[in-house]
Motif scaffolding. Sequence first.
Motif, PDB file in Angstrom:
ATOM      1  N   VAL A 108       0.841  -1.200   0.000  1.00  0.00           N
ATOM      2  CA  VAL A 108       0.000   0.000   0.000  1.00  0.00           C
ATOM      3  C   VAL A 108       0.875   1.249   0.000  1.00  0.00           C
ATOM      4  O   VAL A 108       0.662   2.187  -0.775  1.00  0.00           O
ATOM      5  CB  VAL A 108      -0.945   0.000   1.221  1.00  0.00           C
ATOM      6  CG1 VAL A 108      -1.611   1.369   1.392  1.00  0.00           C
ATOM      7  CG2 VAL A 108      -2.007  -1.081   1.074  1.00  0.00           C
ATOM      8  N   ARG A 109       1.873   1.259   0.852  1.00  0.00           N
ATOM      9  CA  ARG A 109       2.764   2.416   0.962  1.00  0.00           C
ATOM     10  C   ARG A 109       3.491   2.695  -0.351  1.00  0.00           C
ATOM     11  O   ARG A 109       3.499   3.827  -0.847  1.00  0.00           O
ATOM     12  CB  ARG A 109       3.790   2.182   2.075  1.00  0.00           C
ATOM     13  CG  ARG A 109       4.703   3.376   2.317  1.00  0.00           C
ATOM     14  CD  ARG A 109       5.987   3.006   3.042  1.00  0.00           C
ATOM     15  NE  ARG A 109       5.787   2.421   4.354  1.00  0.00           N
ATOM     16  CZ  ARG A 109       6.792   2.181   5.201  1.00  0.00           C
ATOM     17  NH1 ARG A 109       8.050   2.465   4.855  1.00  0.00           N
ATOM     18  NH2 ARG A 109       6.562   1.630   6.375  1.00  0.00           N
ATOM     19  N   ASP A 110       4.109   1.658  -0.917  1.00  0.00           N
ATOM     20  CA  ASP A 110       4.879   1.850  -2.149  1.00  0.00           C
ATOM     21  C   ASP A 110       3.986   2.234  -3.326  1.00  0.00           C
ATOM     22  O   ASP A 110       4.368   3.041  -4.175  1.00  0.00           O
ATOM     23  CB  ASP A 110       5.674   0.587  -2.480  1.00  0.00           C
ATOM     24  CG  ASP A 110       6.869   0.390  -1.563  1.00  0.00           C
ATOM     25  OD1 ASP A 110       7.274   1.361  -0.894  1.00  0.00           O
ATOM     26  OD2 ASP A 110       7.399  -0.737  -1.510  1.00  0.00           O
ATOM     27  N   SER A 111       2.794   1.653  -3.376  1.00  0.00           N
ATOM     28  CA  SER A 111       1.869   1.984  -4.463  1.00  0.00           C
ATOM     29  C   SER A 111       1.394   3.426  -4.348  1.00  0.00           C
ATOM     30  O   SER A 111       1.260   4.132  -5.352  1.00  0.00           O
ATOM     31  CB  SER A 111       0.668   1.033  -4.436  1.00  0.00           C
ATOM     32  OG  SER A 111       1.078  -0.302  -4.619  1.00  0.00           O
ATOM     33  N   ALA A 112       1.132   3.864  -3.127  1.00  0.00           N
ATOM     34  CA  ALA A 112       0.696   5.247  -2.912  1.00  0.00           C
ATOM     35  C   ALA A 112       1.806   6.227  -3.290  1.00  0.00           C
ATOM     36  O   ALA A 112       1.555   7.255  -3.934  1.00  0.00           O
ATOM     37  CB  ALA A 112       0.282   5.440  -1.455  1.00  0.00           C
ATOM     38  N   LYS A 113       3.035   5.911  -2.914  1.00  0.00           N
ATOM     39  CA  LYS A 113       4.160   6.787  -3.276  1.00  0.00           C
ATOM     40  C   LYS A 113       4.349   6.828  -4.789  1.00  0.00           C
ATOM     41  O   LYS A 113       4.659   7.880  -5.354  1.00  0.00           O
ATOM     42  CB  LYS A 113       5.438   6.300  -2.598  1.00  0.00           C
ATOM     43  CG  LYS A 113       5.442   6.442  -1.082  1.00  0.00           C
ATOM     44  CD  LYS A 113       6.827   6.195  -0.497  1.00  0.00           C
ATOM     45  CE  LYS A 113       7.376   4.844  -0.841  1.00  0.00           C
ATOM     46  NZ  LYS A 113       8.743   4.624  -0.338  1.00  0.00           N
ATOM     47  N   GLN A 114       4.152   5.685  -5.435  1.00  0.00           N
ATOM     48  CA  GLN A 114       4.312   5.596  -6.886  1.00  0.00           C
ATOM     49  C   GLN A 114       3.421   6.594  -7.612  1.00  0.00           C
ATOM     50  O   GLN A 114       3.835   7.233  -8.579  1.00  0.00           O
ATOM     51  CB  GLN A 114       3.988   4.171  -7.341  1.00  0.00           C
ATOM     52  CG  GLN A 114       3.694   4.006  -8.828  1.00  0.00           C
ATOM     53  CD  GLN A 114       4.916   4.161  -9.692  1.00  0.00           C
ATOM     54  OE1 GLN A 114       5.993   3.743  -9.299  1.00  0.00           O
ATOM     55  NE2 GLN A 114       4.760   4.763 -10.859  1.00  0.00           N
ATOM     56  N   CYS A 115       2.180   6.732  -7.142  1.00  0.00           N
ATOM     57  CA  CYS A 115       1.231   7.616  -7.830  1.00  0.00           C
ATOM     58  C   CYS A 115       1.077   8.957  -7.113  1.00  0.00           C
ATOM     59  O   CYS A 115       0.137   9.705  -7.377  1.00  0.00           O
ATOM     60  CB  CYS A 115      -0.120   6.926  -7.989  1.00  0.00           C
ATOM     61  SG  CYS A 115      -0.931   6.490  -6.443  1.00  0.00           S
ATOM     62  N   GLU A 116       2.003   9.247  -6.194  1.00  0.00           N
ATOM     63  CA  GLU A 116       1.995  10.502  -5.436  1.00  0.00           C
ATOM     64  C   GLU A 116       0.665  10.707  -4.719  1.00  0.00           C
ATOM     65  O   GLU A 116       0.035  11.762  -4.781  1.00  0.00           O
ATOM     66  CB  GLU A 116       2.328  11.688  -6.341  1.00  0.00           C
ATOM     67  CG  GLU A 116       3.724  11.586  -6.946  1.00  0.00           C
ATOM     68  CD  GLU A 116       4.156  12.848  -7.667  1.00  0.00           C
ATOM     69  OE1 GLU A 116       3.707  13.938  -7.275  1.00  0.00           O
ATOM     70  OE2 GLU A 116       4.938  12.743  -8.617  1.00  0.00           O
ATOM     71  N   ARG A 117       0.266   9.668  -4.018  1.00  0.00           N
ATOM     72  CA  ARG A 117      -0.936   9.724  -3.186  1.00  0.00           C
ATOM     73  C   ARG A 117      -0.490   9.906  -1.743  1.00  0.00           C
ATOM     74  O   ARG A 117       0.305   9.115  -1.231  1.00  0.00           O
ATOM     75  CB  ARG A 117      -1.735   8.431  -3.356  1.00  0.00           C
ATOM     76  CG  ARG A 117      -3.003   8.388  -2.544  1.00  0.00           C
ATOM     77  CD  ARG A 117      -3.800   7.126  -2.818  1.00  0.00           C
ATOM     78  NE  ARG A 117      -4.970   7.082  -1.964  1.00  0.00           N
ATOM     79  CZ  ARG A 117      -5.852   6.091  -1.949  1.00  0.00           C
ATOM     80  NH1 ARG A 117      -5.700   5.065  -2.772  1.00  0.00           N
ATOM     81  NH2 ARG A 117      -6.886   6.117  -1.137  1.00  0.00           N
ATOM     82  N   TYR A 118      -1.017  10.923  -1.069  1.00  0.00           N
ATOM     83  CA  TYR A 118      -0.491  11.288   0.242  1.00  0.00           C
ATOM     84  C   TYR A 118      -1.361  10.826   1.413  1.00  0.00           C
ATOM     85  O   TYR A 118      -0.918  10.878   2.557  1.00  0.00           O
ATOM     86  CB  TYR A 118      -0.282  12.799   0.302  1.00  0.00           C
ATOM     87  CG  TYR A 118       0.631  13.283  -0.803  1.00  0.00           C
ATOM     88  CD1 TYR A 118       1.994  13.007  -0.759  1.00  0.00           C
ATOM     89  CD2 TYR A 118       0.131  13.956  -1.914  1.00  0.00           C
ATOM     90  CE1 TYR A 118       2.839  13.416  -1.786  1.00  0.00           C
ATOM     91  CE2 TYR A 118       0.970  14.367  -2.941  1.00  0.00           C
ATOM     92  CZ  TYR A 118       2.319  14.091  -2.873  1.00  0.00           C
ATOM     93  OH  TYR A 118       3.151  14.484  -3.898  1.00  0.00           O
ATOM     94  N   ALA A 119      -2.583  10.389   1.126  1.00  0.00           N
ATOM     95  CA  ALA A 119      -3.454   9.815   2.151  1.00  0.00           C
ATOM     96  C   ALA A 119      -3.625   8.336   1.821  1.00  0.00           C
ATOM     97  O   ALA A 119      -4.277   7.979   0.847  1.00  0.00           O
ATOM     98  CB  ALA A 119      -4.804  10.520   2.176  1.00  0.00           C
ATOM     99  N   PHE A 120      -3.006   7.475   2.603  1.00  0.00           N
ATOM    100  CA  PHE A 120      -3.028   6.045   2.316  1.00  0.00           C
ATOM    101  C   PHE A 120      -4.380   5.439   2.697  1.00  0.00           C
ATOM    102  O   PHE A 120      -4.989   5.848   3.686  1.00  0.00           O
ATOM    103  CB  PHE A 120      -1.930   5.319   3.096  1.00  0.00           C
ATOM    104  CG  PHE A 120      -0.528   5.766   2.781  1.00  0.00           C
ATOM    105  CD1 PHE A 120      -0.262   6.645   1.741  1.00  0.00           C
ATOM    106  CD2 PHE A 120       0.541   5.307   3.539  1.00  0.00           C
ATOM    107  CE1 PHE A 120       1.035   7.054   1.449  1.00  0.00           C
ATOM    108  CE2 PHE A 120       1.841   5.711   3.265  1.00  0.00           C
ATOM    109  CZ  PHE A 120       2.091   6.591   2.222  1.00  0.00           C
ATOM    110  N   PRO A 121      -4.845   4.445   1.944  1.00  0.00           N
ATOM    111  CA  PRO A 121      -6.114   3.802   2.289  1.00  0.00           C
ATOM    112  C   PRO A 121      -5.996   2.941   3.539  1.00  0.00           C
ATOM    113  O   PRO A 121      -4.918   2.442   3.876  1.00  0.00           O
ATOM    114  CB  PRO A 121      -6.421   2.944   1.062  1.00  0.00           C
ATOM    115  CG  PRO A 121      -5.084   2.659   0.465  1.00  0.00           C
ATOM    116  CD  PRO A 121      -4.269   3.896   0.706  1.00  0.00           C
ATOM    117  N   GLU A 122      -7.111   2.778   4.207  1.00  0.00           N
ATOM    118  CA  GLU A 122      -7.189   1.903   5.375  1.00  0.00           C
ATOM    119  C   GLU A 122      -7.206   0.451   4.903  1.00  0.00           C
ATOM    120  O   GLU A 122      -7.793   0.133   3.869  1.00  0.00           O
ATOM    121  CB  GLU A 122      -8.473   2.220   6.149  1.00  0.00           C
ATOM    122  CG  GLU A 122      -8.708   1.370   7.377  1.00  0.00           C
ATOM    123  CD  GLU A 122     -10.026   1.688   8.060  1.00  0.00           C
ATOM    124  OE1 GLU A 122     -10.146   1.393   9.258  1.00  0.00           O
ATOM    125  OE2 GLU A 122     -10.935   2.222   7.387  1.00  0.00           O
TER     126      GLU A 122
END
Length: 227
Positions: free
Chosen positions: A125-139
Amino acid sequence: MPHIFYGQAKEDHLVLDRHETEHIKVVRLKKGDMIKATDGKGTLYTCVLNEIKKDRSTATIKKSKRVEEIPTEAEHTLCIASQGWGRLRWIVEKSVELGVDRLIIYKSVRSRSYKDKYNKVQLIVRDSAKQCERYAFPEVLFFEDFSFLNILKGNTVVLHKSGRPAELKDFKGRVNLIVGPEGDFTQEEANMLAENGTPISFGRKILRFETAAILSVGLVAFLNGKI
């Protein structure tokens, strides 16, 4: 991958764990370099690296900005069960990129439990969020049965070959998507889900469960302006 890092804010600095420190070393950053990082809760930090150790790094916060909000209640939830770790991993990765607010990984009769992979899922989840520049990670939540149905709010759709043809309206607004395992639901499970949601089908072809999952998440993302 954009060089966005994850860290925990401690007063005037960020602490980056072993996983992030390895990333720092791979891209050959050094003490004094400027980095961008997030806490996974919607804040973007501009920092200066001041310590790079074997298992952690620290960076002084120079600027912070709230760039993304976490919804008080999940707008878009994907509920998945799987026998195979490889397929589950792929679904988690792509659904994070497509903007789901919550992932529920549950166990059905024909799938296995993944509670033992909690840390691995969180890293994906963390790496995927960073990949797309997403700053609020899903629960991310894990269930050993179907009791997750009790926490779902809004429109719930069950992806299943027995369902009625899917319509675009099924994917608008607050939506919970339930996807079964490779071996399908048992009849008892299918009946229970039909009582708690609306079974829908994508048409003539029988899709692999991961294909149906990503197609539905993509529709939700597009129709609700998440991409």
